[in-house]
Motif scaffolding. Structure first.
Motif, PDB file in Angstrom:
ATOM      1  N   VAL A  68       5.522   7.876  -5.001  1.00 53.89           N
ATOM      2  CA  VAL A  68       4.730   6.884  -4.262  1.00 53.89           C
ATOM      3  C   VAL A  68       3.291   6.861  -4.766  1.00 53.89           C
ATOM      4  O   VAL A  68       2.713   5.782  -4.969  1.00 53.89           O
ATOM      5  CB  VAL A  68       4.804   7.135  -2.744  1.00 53.89           C
ATOM      6  CG1 VAL A  68       3.839   6.218  -1.991  1.00 53.89           C
ATOM      7  CG2 VAL A  68       6.238   6.933  -2.238  1.00 53.89           C
ATOM      8  N   ASP A  69       2.702   8.031  -5.012  1.00 57.34           N
ATOM      9  CA  ASP A  69       1.331   8.077  -5.557  1.00 57.34           C
ATOM     10  C   ASP A  69       1.248   7.378  -6.915  1.00 57.34           C
ATOM     11  O   ASP A  69       0.311   6.632  -7.173  1.00 57.34           O
ATOM     12  CB  ASP A  69       0.847   9.524  -5.701  1.00 57.34           C
ATOM     13  CG  ASP A  69       0.273  10.100  -4.422  1.00 57.34           C
ATOM     14  OD1 ASP A  69      -0.063   9.325  -3.501  1.00 57.34           O
ATOM     15  OD2 ASP A  69       0.161  11.346  -4.336  1.00 57.34           O
ATOM     16  N   ALA A  74      -0.827   3.013  -9.962  1.00 63.62           N
ATOM     17  CA  ALA A  74      -0.584   2.037 -11.036  1.00 63.62           C
ATOM     18  C   ALA A  74      -0.769   0.603 -10.554  1.00 63.62           C
ATOM     19  O   ALA A  74      -1.276  -0.246 -11.287  1.00 63.62           O
ATOM     20  CB  ALA A  74       0.826   2.225 -11.603  1.00 63.62           C
ATOM     21  N   ALA A  75      -0.377   0.315  -9.338  1.00 64.52           N
ATOM     22  CA  ALA A  75      -0.399  -1.056  -8.830  1.00 64.52           C
ATOM     23  C   ALA A  75      -1.737  -1.467  -8.224  1.00 64.52           C
ATOM     24  O   ALA A  75      -2.132  -2.628  -8.319  1.00 64.52           O
ATOM     25  CB  ALA A  75       0.703  -1.231  -7.786  1.00 64.52           C
ATOM     26  N   TYR A  76      -2.441  -0.522  -7.604  1.00 68.33           N
ATOM     27  CA  TYR A  76      -3.630  -0.900  -6.837  1.00 68.33           C
ATOM     28  C   TYR A  76      -4.906  -0.148  -7.199  1.00 68.33           C
ATOM     29  O   TYR A  76      -5.965  -0.752  -7.293  1.00 68.33           O
ATOM     30  CB  TYR A  76      -3.384  -0.686  -5.333  1.00 68.33           C
ATOM     31  CG  TYR A  76      -2.217  -1.445  -4.790  1.00 68.33           C
ATOM     32  CD1 TYR A  76      -2.304  -2.810  -4.547  1.00 68.33           C
ATOM     33  CD2 TYR A  76      -1.011  -0.805  -4.517  1.00 68.33           C
ATOM     34  CE1 TYR A  76      -1.217  -3.525  -4.044  1.00 68.33           C
ATOM     35  CE2 TYR A  76       0.074  -1.506  -4.014  1.00 68.33           C
ATOM     36  CZ  TYR A  76      -0.035  -2.856  -3.780  1.00 68.33           C
ATOM     37  OH  TYR A  76       1.033  -3.550  -3.293  1.00 68.33           O
ATOM     38  N   ASP A  88       2.563  -1.985 -16.183  1.00 67.88           N
ATOM     39  CA  ASP A  88       3.074  -0.666 -15.809  1.00 67.88           C
ATOM     40  C   ASP A  88       2.881  -0.380 -14.320  1.00 67.88           C
ATOM     41  O   ASP A  88       2.766   0.773 -13.913  1.00 67.88           O
ATOM     42  CB  ASP A  88       2.388   0.414 -16.643  1.00 67.88           C
ATOM     43  CG  ASP A  88       2.663   0.260 -18.125  1.00 67.88           C
ATOM     44  OD1 ASP A  88       3.777  -0.178 -18.470  1.00 67.88           O
ATOM     45  OD2 ASP A  88       1.766   0.561 -18.934  1.00 67.88           O
ATOM     46  N   ALA A  89       2.855  -1.413 -13.502  1.00 69.55           N
ATOM     47  CA  ALA A  89       2.531  -1.262 -12.075  1.00 69.55           C
ATOM     48  C   ALA A  89       3.673  -0.722 -11.227  1.00 69.55           C
ATOM     49  O   ALA A  89       3.460  -0.408 -10.063  1.00 69.55           O
ATOM     50  CB  ALA A  89       2.064  -2.603 -11.510  1.00 69.55           C
ATOM     51  N   SER A  99      12.060  -5.974 -11.292  1.00 70.18           N
ATOM     52  CA  SER A  99      12.114  -7.414 -11.535  1.00 70.18           C
ATOM     53  C   SER A  99      11.650  -8.192 -10.297  1.00 70.18           C
ATOM     54  O   SER A  99      10.857  -9.136 -10.398  1.00 70.18           O
ATOM     55  CB  SER A  99      13.539  -7.824 -11.910  1.00 70.18           C
ATOM     56  OG  SER A  99      13.631  -9.224 -12.058  1.00 70.18           O
ATOM     57  N   ASP A 100      12.120  -7.783  -9.122  1.00 64.94           N
ATOM     58  CA  ASP A 100      11.684  -8.430  -7.876  1.00 64.94           C
ATOM     59  C   ASP A 100      10.188  -8.225  -7.653  1.00 64.94           C
ATOM     60  O   ASP A 100       9.480  -9.155  -7.271  1.00 64.94           O
ATOM     61  CB  ASP A 100      12.463  -7.876  -6.682  1.00 64.94           C
ATOM     62  CG  ASP A 100      13.915  -8.326  -6.663  1.00 64.94           C
ATOM     63  OD1 ASP A 100      14.258  -9.310  -7.367  1.00 64.94           O
ATOM     64  OD2 ASP A 100      14.711  -7.679  -5.960  1.00 64.94           O
ATOM     65  N   ALA A 101       9.706  -7.001  -7.878  1.00 67.10           N
ATOM     66  CA  ALA A 101       8.289  -6.698  -7.656  1.00 67.10           C
ATOM     67  C   ALA A 101       7.396  -7.494  -8.609  1.00 67.10           C
ATOM     68  O   ALA A 101       6.303  -7.924  -8.227  1.00 67.10           O
ATOM     69  CB  ALA A 101       8.045  -5.198  -7.819  1.00 67.10           C
ATOM     70  N   ARG A 102       7.847  -7.720  -9.840  1.00 67.64           N
ATOM     71  CA  ARG A 102       7.068  -8.535 -10.782  1.00 67.64           C
ATOM     72  C   ARG A 102       6.931  -9.973 -10.272  1.00 67.64           C
ATOM     73  O   ARG A 102       5.902 -10.602 -10.449  1.00 67.64           O
ATOM     74  CB  ARG A 102       7.696  -8.516 -12.167  1.00 67.64           C
ATOM     75  CG  ARG A 102       7.518  -7.206 -12.872  1.00 67.64           C
ATOM     76  CD  ARG A 102       7.958  -7.251 -14.328  1.00 67.64           C
ATOM     77  NE  ARG A 102       7.894  -5.938 -14.907  1.00 67.64           N
ATOM     78  CZ  ARG A 102       6.786  -5.284 -15.209  1.00 67.64           C
ATOM     79  NH1 ARG A 102       5.622  -5.844 -14.979  1.00 67.64           N
ATOM     80  NH2 ARG A 102       6.827  -4.081 -15.724  1.00 67.64           N
ATOM     81  N   LYS A 103       7.972 -10.480  -9.628  1.00 65.34           N
ATOM     82  CA  LYS A 103       7.898 -11.822  -9.038  1.00 65.34           C
ATOM     83  C   LYS A 103       6.936 -11.850  -7.859  1.00 65.34           C
ATOM     84  O   LYS A 103       6.363 -12.891  -7.553  1.00 65.34           O
ATOM     85  CB  LYS A 103       9.292 -12.281  -8.598  1.00 65.34           C
ATOM     86  CG  LYS A 103      10.233 -12.499  -9.755  1.00 65.34           C
ATOM     87  CD  LYS A 103      11.642 -12.786  -9.265  1.00 65.34           C
ATOM     88  CE  LYS A 103      12.622 -12.745 -10.428  1.00 65.34           C
ATOM     89  NZ  LYS A 103      14.016 -12.733  -9.975  1.00 65.34           N
TER      90      LYS A 103
END
Length: 188
Positions: A68-69, A74-76, A88-89, A99-103
């Motif tokens: 989770v860390d 990576a994302a925020y 690389d998020a 794939s869903d998260a990239r959308k």
């Protein structure tokens, strides 16, 4: 607030694998700009369905916290801003979940604001881990997280991202996120 929901049902094919070794290189803290005190994630084990020994709970908590860390950083939180690249998020996501998260990248990362900020400072990080155990081994996890952060630059924001990451154990990849239910909004 925008919310994406995926089924929290754990696949019947989830294998009852080992909890795996804790990642010795995992960060104890994360986030923040240079010279800013970093904020550690407060991780706890929540509801456990089935039986799971205390030693396995401790290892599981460390492994899920690390995953989770890595995602939240990576994302925020981490990285050089301003930026538009968030390729690389989504570390630790299955191919389908990635794939869903990239959308949903404007929800699942700072992709929508990355070019308009010059830094992110984590203010609060919390994680509660609910566990499904079969034959005394964890086979499924719901990771309930909250991340509060402030941005600097053109867009000065105080945001909260919170949600659920649904995880399953994969023998050749450890814990993987296969689904999520995340919301994002202004922190009050």
């Amino acid at each position: 607030m925008l919310t994406l929901a995926l089924s929290p049902v754990f696949a019947a094919t989830a294998c009852s694998g080992d909890d795996g070794p804790a990642d010795p290189g995992s960060p104890a803290t994360s986030g923040g700009a240079h010279g800013v005190e970093e904020v550690a994630t407060k991780a706890t084990i929540g509801k456990v369905t089935g039986r799971l020994a205390p030693a396995r709970r401790k290892t599981l908590r460390a492994n899920v916290k690390t995953l989770v860390d890595h995602y939240l950083d990576a994302a925020y939180v981490s990285g050089d801003y301003p930026r538009s690249e968030f390729a690389d998020a989504f570390p630790g996501f299955t191919k389908g979940a990635e794939s869903d998260a990239r959308k949903d990248r404007s929800l699942m990362s700072n992709a929508a604001i990355g070019q308009h900020i010059d830094g992110v400072e984590a203010r609060h990080r919390r994680l509660r881990i609910d566990v499904l155990a079969v034959r005394k081994k964890a086979v499924g996890v719901t990771a309930r997280f909250v991340l509060d952060f402030d941005t600097s630059g053109e867009r000065k924001l105080s945001e909260r991202v919170k949600g659920l990451l649904y995880m399953t154990w994969q023998h050749h990849g450890g814990w993987k996120v296969f689904g999520y239910d995340v919301s994002r909004g202004v922190r009050r």
